[in-house]
Design a protein around this motif. Sequence first.
Motif, short mmCIF file in Angstrom:
data_model
loop_
_atom_site.label_atom_id
_atom_site.label_comp_id
_atom_site.label_asym_id
_atom_site.label_seq_id
_atom_site.Cartn_x
_atom_site.Cartn_y
_atom_site.Cartn_z
N LEU A 214 78.72 70.79 78.79
CA LEU A 214 79.96 71.19 78.13
C LEU A 214 80.12 72.70 78.13
N LYS A 215 79.02 73.42 78.40
CA LYS A 215 79.13 74.86 78.57
C LYS A 215 79.50 75.19 80.01
N GLY A 216 79.70 74.17 80.83
CA GLY A 216 80.12 74.39 82.20
C GLY A 216 78.99 74.82 83.14
N THR A 217 77.75 74.55 82.73
CA THR A 217 76.62 74.95 83.56
C THR A 217 76.53 74.05 84.80
N ARG A 225 66.84 75.00 84.53
CA ARG A 225 66.68 75.82 83.35
C ARG A 225 66.54 75.00 82.08
N HIS A 226 67.23 73.86 82.03
CA HIS A 226 67.24 73.12 80.77
C HIS A 226 66.33 71.89 80.78
N GLY B 102 83.19 76.06 78.29
CA GLY B 102 82.30 77.11 77.80
C GLY B 102 82.98 78.46 77.77
N ARG B 121 64.90 80.54 74.16
CA ARG B 121 65.25 81.32 72.98
C ARG B 121 66.75 81.19 72.69
N GLN B 125 70.38 81.07 75.20
CA GLN B 125 71.34 79.97 75.25
C GLN B 125 72.72 80.45 74.80
N THR B 126 72.72 81.39 73.86
CA THR B 126 74.01 81.89 73.36
C THR B 126 74.79 82.59 74.46
N GLU B 128 74.46 82.31 77.73
CA GLU B 128 74.45 81.68 79.05
C GLU B 128 75.83 81.67 79.71
N CYS B 129 76.84 81.23 78.94
CA CYS B 129 78.20 81.15 79.50
C CYS B 129 78.72 82.53 79.89
N ARG B 132 77.34 83.85 83.03
CA ARG B 132 77.89 83.19 84.20
C ARG B 132 79.26 83.79 84.55
N MET B 180 77.55 80.70 69.75
CA MET B 180 77.44 80.40 71.17
C MET B 180 78.80 79.97 71.73
#
Lengths: 311, 569
Positions: A214-217, A225-226, B102, B121, B125-126, B128-129, B132, B180
């Motif tokens: 949902l974060k578009g990864t 990574r996850h 995101g 950490r 994660q916060t 990450e978007c 990108r 985030m």
Amino acid sequence: MGSGFVTLFIVSLIIFAAIAVLPGDFAKVALGRSATPETVANFQRSLGLDRPVTERYVSWIGGAVKGDLGVSFSSGPGTPRTVNSIIGPRLKNTLFLAAIAALISVPMALLFGIIAAIRRNSWLDRSLNALTLVGISFPEFFVAYVLMLLLAVKLPIFYSLARITPGMDVVEIAERLALPVATICFGIIAHMMRMTRAAIINLLSSPYIEMAKLKGTAPWIIVLRHALPNAWAPISAVIAFNLAYLIVGVVVVEVVFVYPGIGQAMVDAVRSRDIPVVQGCALIFATAYILLNLLADVIAIATNPRLAHPR
Amino acid sequence: MINKPHDTAARHTGEVLLDIRDLVVEVDNSGVWQPIVKGISLSLRRGEVLGLIGESGAGKSTLGLAALGFNRPGCRIAKGSVSFNGIDLLRESEGARRKIRGTRVAYVAQSAATSFNPCARIIDQTIECAMRLGGLTRQETIAQAKALYAEMQLPNPNEIGERYPHQVSGGQLQRAMTAMAMICKPDLIVFDEPTTALDVTTQVEVLASVRRIVTDHHTAALYITHDLAVVAQLAHRIMVLRHGELVEEAETERMLNHPQEAYTRSLWTVRNLEKPEEAPTQPILKVSHVDAHYGDFKVLEDICLDLPRGRTLAVVGESGSGKSTLARVVAGLLPATSGTISLNGAALASSLKQRAAGQLRGIQMIYQSADAALNPRHTVMDLVGRPVTLHTGLKGQACARRVVELLEMVELSEHHITSLPSELSGGQKQRVSIARAIAADPEVFICDEITSGLDQLVQEQILKLILNLQKELDKTYIFITHDIATVKAIADNVVVMQRGRIVQQGPKHELLSSPRHPYTKALLAAVPQMDPHWLDGLLNDSTASLRRQERFQVASAKTQDTWRPARLF
């Protein structure tokens, strides 16, 4: 760490006890049918077999702790052959073969496992799965003979005998070992790859993976990574298991390719009832298993953030 | 003074940001596609907050995810359109949708604890978007994240990102997840029950932070919840959903004051269940000066309480306050390190193994999660029949007859006897758990948050069942809960716990009407009210801000304090 030593101690007891209750007597076999009871008894005394079991165990384990596995029964009078001198070079050969196989199989298994997880249910995943299922299903000796038939007999590229001698150069060693390494890898890559894929896919239904989507990864970043960092514990366990197998379980491959490894040494020793060598091999196998599993546990702990970064 | 979202005129003037038309989402039910969202339309303007409420299975989350052009595995969007900022998300490629997720539309999930990757950490994660998206360096993005942490009123905004998710509390994690979501300054955030898993006192803080940040950044939001009082604090407009269909839609004030549909009104009345308090009787269970430890860590300190026969004692407090630990100590699952517990005047051994069979039978537990407490491979007959045989010796036909009797007591019928837990609804599973506890014919039931996993309507039914059983069988309950409405509904006496201690106890009316201890006051004040201005009132109240200060300290202390061993079922 402590539990590893305790396990090793218990295993040494079991090894010794199991061999002590085995039927068959080295003295009788060595001296043949015509031996009189007196000569047998004399021979036993010279080997120390007349002493009580507990005493023999204590002296054996005492030596083993210091790295001395005792004297082989095959020693001639005046020319003692230590177990170390019999097993030593064989162990080196086995470790050499295992190291090459591990260097090839572990990265390949991880790579294929990750690719299969990313592209799951694609044709690539399906064919990798089918191929590895074949790899797991066929017994090793069968794979070994098929490879031998194809690549040594029909197309004489490689050697069917993996005899290596000191002084061979790298290319020659590689040619000699190609088929045994291929045989071993075929089986263990399959196992490790399937477990890697399963461990990752198992995590892909986690809420944090959905969050990453949902974060578009991108899918491959999600896996690398996850998912992968959370999957190291099961993956390292299966890799440790397979590396231990490389040392302990390759006896079939060693016999087929007449490779002078420790597995073959143990089989020979069992045939001639050379008990100190059998015990020594068994103890080395147990140590390898325990050390590798310990390593897997350490990796599992180090990659678990709850344990690596306590509150 | 905080801007009330109701003051903004955005909903009348802003352009339409999200437009969902006749959306049908279907789920694969062993080969048959069944609709779970049945043709819902909604539109949302820039800066507007729309509340979606309804019980579970209403299709709220599915609708929320559809706003990101996303459907869960096993679901498919069968019909309709989702247009975001003029882009038809359903027609776009997956790659194009990923670019929007995101960055333009963000999502805040219900359970922050499971929605953060445990191996990374929080800061990584916060950002990450944002990383990108590019444009800014890592350092600049981290600085932005820290500013957002500060805006969300996280303690130590400069350091908290360096922690791993398990190192911070649930409420902090929930705020970190909102940070985030905000990192790319999205136009729309979908909040999927962001406060449902939190304690009331923590919920207030998260709600206040969420509302401030949404208002300040003029971000549109879809706020999904089953709690009307919560959504009333944030939303300009509310949609009530049921079974995948729209029941009613109206501006917040009108929805609260003049609900049109019977179903909406029934949601309102659930909270009004109240048991008249009864006079105390002889105590059946006495706990005096009990301490308990996990390892060296003291989790219960000097607990003293009396449990009158045939009455209900509610134990309230936020998570980590020792409520469940108290239950485990009374049941003997965790041996007390000092103090005494007596049942019917006879002392109970601290450990389960030393208790007599009759004493074991006398105290039965019912757990929060029936899913975890019921063996998924056993039928209802096995689950309920086993304690029947164990405690009464009945076998075969006689046992089956008793099981049916028990099922009827909990308002299930004979045909459920062959069902597996997976074939039952959440409420039915909890009924089976209750029937299993009654099978032992205990004197004391320990109910550990047995209604908190259920929808409000189902909660009400279970609470009524519990009350009826008490009337018929004269049973005694210890009822652990964090929900004050539940306390009102069932309790005679109340114990308030905080950090392993009892801070106040007494009869219900006395405790609720005149809370003496500051923590009890804070707990009661934090219960959301059906009034859109409740949160403003609470936040503007000067004494309230003092209380918030205090809770804040409690929350930061909690970070170190709350750990518990894996539950043993």
